[in-house]
Scaffold this active site. Structure first.
Site, PDB file in Angstrom:
ATOM      1  N   ASP A  47      -1.604   0.046  -2.652  1.00  0.00           N
ATOM      2  CA  ASP A  47      -2.116  -1.631  -3.395  1.00  0.00           C
ATOM      3  C   ASP A  47      -3.315  -1.449  -2.762  1.00  0.00           C
ATOM      4  O   ASP A  47      -3.515  -1.133  -0.781  1.00  0.00           O
ATOM      5  CB  ASP A  47      -0.925  -1.796  -3.818  1.00  0.00           C
ATOM      6  CG  ASP A  47      -1.358  -3.176  -4.534  1.00  0.00           C
ATOM      7  OD1 ASP A  47      -2.914  -2.732  -5.443  1.00  0.00           O
ATOM      8  OD2 ASP A  47      -0.925  -4.363  -4.695  1.00  0.00           O
ATOM      9  N   ASP A  67       7.108  -1.998  -8.885  1.00  0.00           N
ATOM     10  CA  ASP A  67       7.299  -0.474  -7.922  1.00  0.00           C
ATOM     11  C   ASP A  67       8.303  -0.281  -7.873  1.00  0.00           C
ATOM     12  O   ASP A  67       8.180   0.909  -7.056  1.00  0.00           O
ATOM     13  CB  ASP A  67       6.349  -1.280  -6.485  1.00  0.00           C
ATOM     14  CG  ASP A  67       4.905  -1.757  -6.935  1.00  0.00           C
ATOM     15  OD1 ASP A  67       4.295  -1.209  -7.106  1.00  0.00           O
ATOM     16  OD2 ASP A  67       4.705  -2.733  -6.228  1.00  0.00           O
ATOM     17  N   ASP A  89       4.952  -4.261  -3.736  1.00  0.00           N
ATOM     18  CA  ASP A  89       5.617  -4.967  -3.109  1.00  0.00           C
ATOM     19  C   ASP A  89       6.503  -6.032  -4.888  1.00  0.00           C
ATOM     20  O   ASP A  89       7.506  -6.812  -4.252  1.00  0.00           O
ATOM     21  CB  ASP A  89       4.803  -6.056  -2.944  1.00  0.00           C
ATOM     22  CG  ASP A  89       3.327  -6.052  -3.605  1.00  0.00           C
ATOM     23  OD1 ASP A  89       3.391  -5.286  -4.930  1.00  0.00           O
ATOM     24  OD2 ASP A  89       2.152  -6.742  -3.233  1.00  0.00           O
TER      25      ASP A  89
END
Length: 931
Positions: free
Chosen positions: A336, A670, A666
């Site tokens: 990310d 996910d 996070d």
């Protein structure tokens, strides 16, 4: 109020009681929570909020399990037969070696498990509680009954809670009830005897918030929770089983059969030659003992434990030990953008309002900065639309800023922190605005809807007060005392708007094309763009709207403006990405940002494949079939606005191409991708509990550079294990070849079983354990990832072991035969053969270590540091000291059938040093030890 801990948790009565009655019984407040003075007393009564750990295996059992190794069975049986034959000394030494091996394994395994357990404890689950009216983050274990706990999407419920407020709150209770779908919660009392799965006014420890917000009063902690009552421990169990150790186990099993076969052949051939069965049994035992790498399991355990500890020092906590090895073979890292590749300190740099773009100076969350139009400083209060945009960002916001040790940090979402910082640069005071325009209700941000909305009421006492005193009431943007603010993605906000504000604060028709062009311009600068809107409520609308709902913000909003912010790339992340690409590891960005923004950030970081930054949006991925998606996953660098399902599809597609994927995440969404990835990496600071529990590794600093460091350490661990194998097995090979050939040729054994045990246990461990402390080699991150399906003994390593084994056989056999003829003493000849073997081993150890490479570099006049070779040097010094005792101390002579050597005999033992130097120089050219 005197507290007494009930014999059994009183959960069910709380189901039946109104929230106010629950608060009364627990002596707490629904708004301000507990007083801090009450915490210590409640901790004393109820204890910490943690489950009693399951009792582990007792130490004596763990010690006995160290003997549960196929190769050690041979030693135990050999010792037993020696004892039956009356050779008690030999039996005692053989058994002693097995006990030493068990002690080493027990100690190192305990240390490794202790290290992993300690690191796991370092990653504490936190909860948001309200105490004395202040919202604070505390370790979940410090919660007590009566605490007021706030819940948000992605949180793990820290204790059993009686819910007192909810906002679209849904909780996944599958671990407790088996129900896979999230449960929608409410706060009304329930009837007695309501089944566990239907207790919708409770939130239970261990469940996860999938959406919405809420708050609840802690009614049970620790073993008093529902989870505790059914003995469902949530502690993580550590395991030292890894792919590599399983390869060792398989290798040991194969070696066992080979050893038994060769020992049987040796015994049978000797008996066929007419030699005594006692003599041949001695030879068979010596062969079996020589072929067993007794010290290898201890070295493997130490090396893996060292890898875990070294990764922890570099901000990577390993939760599942196989990740140590998997990291060394990672070929793709999907990351990310937020926090890992960037600073995670958003800064508003551009604001669009009333047809003008204003720039904002300053960095991070500091309130220092100015506003500019076309390069000229301006006062934000002179532009009503700009002022309204800043106020909307400040009020439609759940974060706050705090200063610690001269540094401003955000408590909450970094994006919201940037909005607060921008407003404070204009002189707006959040606390003052909250008093003047208190919030009445909220629609919290949900990824499904991409917006947040708040309802405010202009305080009656301040309504009409001059602008100079509280900065709001005289503005034409506040025609009514009730107003809704909305912030979110540009697409979400614009579709709800029909008007916009001009420079004078008047309403004009919405110009979507103009706004779209401005968004595109900001995105090309790498800015993340949020849109803002407002909806003043008429008295009639205010009567109809008692609380905010999605229908209230579906249409007829007034567009205020845009705020463009950037999370600048971390300088260390740029270097780490470059290092990964040099190491043959692809780095891909998967983000929720706009595709143009994501591509701009990727270019600044240096993400590319074949010199290009190929980017795909979630909409584009959605239209692809399986083959197209796989090609996009392989060739793409940036994937923007992707859904959780698409993240999972990308990981699966990469794995179908044979890639070893490390995935960062996070959020709640996910978790599936983290589990699917070969190495799931969660953020230790900002990650949700769901993501942390799904991950194999946690980053304590949320920094991409720590991933690169962990990959580097993973490669170092594998490299050091390879060195250990390359060092230990040639000695076993040389010893077993010597004994086998001697037995078949009916000659005296150059080395006895007890002497072999000394070499394999004491000498090998002393010289091999230091390899676990070897630093990384200089070119480690310039090499391509290794193939995880590579066998334990790869081609080059196998050839190295054969070559050095053959040399060791020639060395032992040659020195023994020459010495026996020269000095006429078998004990002296055997002692000299062993000492010559050790001299050659020292050279071989140096040849595969960094210390040896450093010494060679210095001899060639190149600058090199030897400070990291201390472990190898210490190992060699200990070996020399022990070998002097081995040959010169009378007790050792009696125990191991050795003889004292003269100075000249010691010098003769050094003869193999030169040929060993030549051999390892040749081998290292073909198979560099640090490759």
């Amino acid at each position: 109020m005197t507290l007494t801990k009930p014999a059994k948790p009183l959960l069910h009565p709380y189901l039946e009681l109104p929230a106010k009655e629950v608060a009364l019984r627990l002596d707490t407040d629904l708004e301000t929570g507990l007083k801090t003075t009450a915490i210590a007393d409640r901790l004393a009564v109820y204890g910490l909020n943690e489950l009693a750990a399951k009792p582990g295996k007792p130490a004596w059992l763990r010690f006995l399990l160290q003997f549960n190794q196929a190769l050690l069975y041979i030693l135990l049986i050999a010792g037993l037969i020696k004892a039956l034959l009356g050779s008690w000394t030999n039996a005692a030494v053989i058994w002693g070696v097995t006990v030493i091996n068990a002690i080493i394994g027990f100690v190192q395994e305990s240390k490794a498990e202790g290290a992993i357990a300690a690191l796991a404890k370092a990653v504490t689950t936190e909860a948001t509680a309200v105490r004395e009216g202040q919202k604070i983050r505390i370790p979940s274990r410090e919660l007590v009954p009566g605490d007021l706990v706030l819940l948000a999407s992605g949180d793990k419920v820290p204790a059993d809670l009686r819910l007192v407020s909810v906002r679209n709150l849904q909780v996944n209770e599958s671990a407790l009830t088996g129900e896979s779908l999230p449960v929608e919660k409410q706060t009304q009392p329930l009837s007695p005897g309501t089944p566990l799965a239907e207790r919708v006014n409770m939130a239970y420890a261990g469940s996860f918030v999938t959406s919405g917000q809420g708050s609840g009063i802690v009614v049970a902690t620790g073993n008093g929770t529902e989870v505790g009552q059914i003995s469902q421990s949530i502690e993580q169990q550590t395991s030292l089983s890894t792919p590599l150790t399983r390869k060792f186990a398989k290798f040991s099993q194969t070696l066992l059969y080979v050893i038994l076969f060769l020992a049987a052949v040796t015994f049978a051939v000797g008996i066929g030659q007419g030699r005594s069965w006692v003599e041949m049994f001695e030879a068979a035992v010596a062969l079996a003992v020589s072929a067993i790498p007794e010290g290898l399991p201890a070295v493997v355990t130490v090396t893996l434990a060292m890898g875990v500890n070294r990764m922890a020092r570099r901000h990577a906590i390993i939760r599942k030990l196989p990740a140590v090895e998997a990291l060394g073979s990672a070929t793709v890292i999907c990351s990310d953008k937020t926090g890992t590749l960037t600073e995670n300190q958003m800064t508003v740099q551009a604001i669009y309002a009333a047809g003008q773009q204003y720039s904002v100076s300053g960095t991070g969350y500091s309130p220092e900065g100015d506003f500019y139009l076309d390069g000229e400083p301006i006062d934000p209060y002179t532009v009503p639309a700009l002022e309204a945009c800043l106020i909307a960002g400040l009020l439609c916001n759940d974060a706050h800023l705090e200063e610690k040790e001269g540094q401003w940090r955000v408590v909450g979402d970094p994006t919201e922190g940037a909005l607060i910082a921008a407003a404070r640069k204009a002189g707006l005071d959040g606390l003052q605005l909250d008093r003047a325009m208190p919030r009445l209700d909220t629609i919290p941000f949900e990824s499904e809807f991409q917006f947040m909305a708040t309802l405010h009421q202009l305080d009656s006492q301040t309504w009409g007060v001059p602008h100079s005193e509280w900065d709001v009431s005289s503005s034409p943007l506040f025609p009514t005392p009730h107003i809704i603010y909305l912030k979110g993605s540009v697409e979400t906000v614009l579709k709800r708007c029909c008007q916009m504000i001009d420079t004078c604060g008047n309403l004009t028709p919405l110009d979507r094309e103009l706004i779209a062009a401005e968004v595109e311009m900001m995105a090309k600068q790498g800015l993340r763009v949020l849109a803002f809107a407002q909806k003043p409520l008429t008295p009639k609308e205010r009567l109809q709207i008692t609380s905010l709902s999605h229908e209230d913000v579906e249409a007829n909003l007034i567009f205020i403006g845009l705020q463009g912010m950037i999370d600048p790339p971390r300088s260390e992340a740029i270097a780490a990405v470059n290092a990964c690409q040099s190491a043959g590891i692809q780095v891909k960005m998967i983000t929720g940002d706009h595709i143009t923004t994501a591509r701009a950030i990727a270019q600044r970081i240096g993400l590319q494949k074949d010199g290009q930054v190929l980017a795909f949006s979630g909409q584009e991925l959605e239209k692809m079939d399986g083959g197209e998606l796989t090609r996009a996953a392989e060739n793409g660098v940036v994937f923007a606005r992707v859904s959780p399902a698409q993240k999972l599809d990308l990981v699966t597609a990469l794995q179908s191409r044979g890639e070893i994927v490390a995935m960062t995440g996070d959020g709640v969404n996910d978790a599936a991708a983290l589990k699917q990835a070969d190495i799931g990496i969660a953020m230790g600071k900002t990650g949700t509990d769901v993501a942390k529990e799904a991950a194999d590794m946690l980053l304590t600093d949320d920094n991409f550079a720590s991933i690169e460091a962990a990959v580097e350490e993973g490669r170092t661990v594998y490299q050091n294990l390879r060195k250990a194998i390359a060092f230990i097995l040639p000695v076993n090979g040389g010893e077993s070849m010597t004994i086998l050939i001697s037995a078949l040729l009916a000659r005296d054994l150059p080395i006895l079983a007890l002497q072999v045990l000394w070499l394999n246990m004491v000498n090998s461990v002393t010289m091999t354990v230091p390899l676990a402390f070897e630093p990384k080699s200089d070119g480690l991150m310039q090499q391509p990832p290794r193939n995880p399906r590579e066998p334990l003994l790869s081609g080059k390593l196998f050839h190295r072991i054969l070559a050095v084994s053959a040399f060791n056989w020639i060395l032992i056999f040659g020195i023994f035969e020459w010495s026996r003829q020269a000095f006429g003493d078998v004990a002296v000849a055997r002692t000299m053969a062993i000492q010559a073997l050790i001299a050659g081993r020292v050279i071989y150890l140096l040849s595969i270590s960094q210390l040896g490479a450093t010494i060679v570099a210095k001899l060639r006049g190149r600058a090199a540091s030897i400070k990291e070779g201390g472990a190898i040097a210490l190992g060699i010094l200990c070996t020399i000291f022990l070998q002097i005792l081995f040959s010169q101390w009378g007790a050792m002579n009696v125990l191991f059938d050795t003889a004292p050597l003269t100075f000249n005999q010691f010098l003769i033992c050094l003869i193999p040093v030169l040929p060993m130097v030549v051999l390892v120089a040749f081998i290292n050219r073909l198979d560099p030890p640090n490759s």
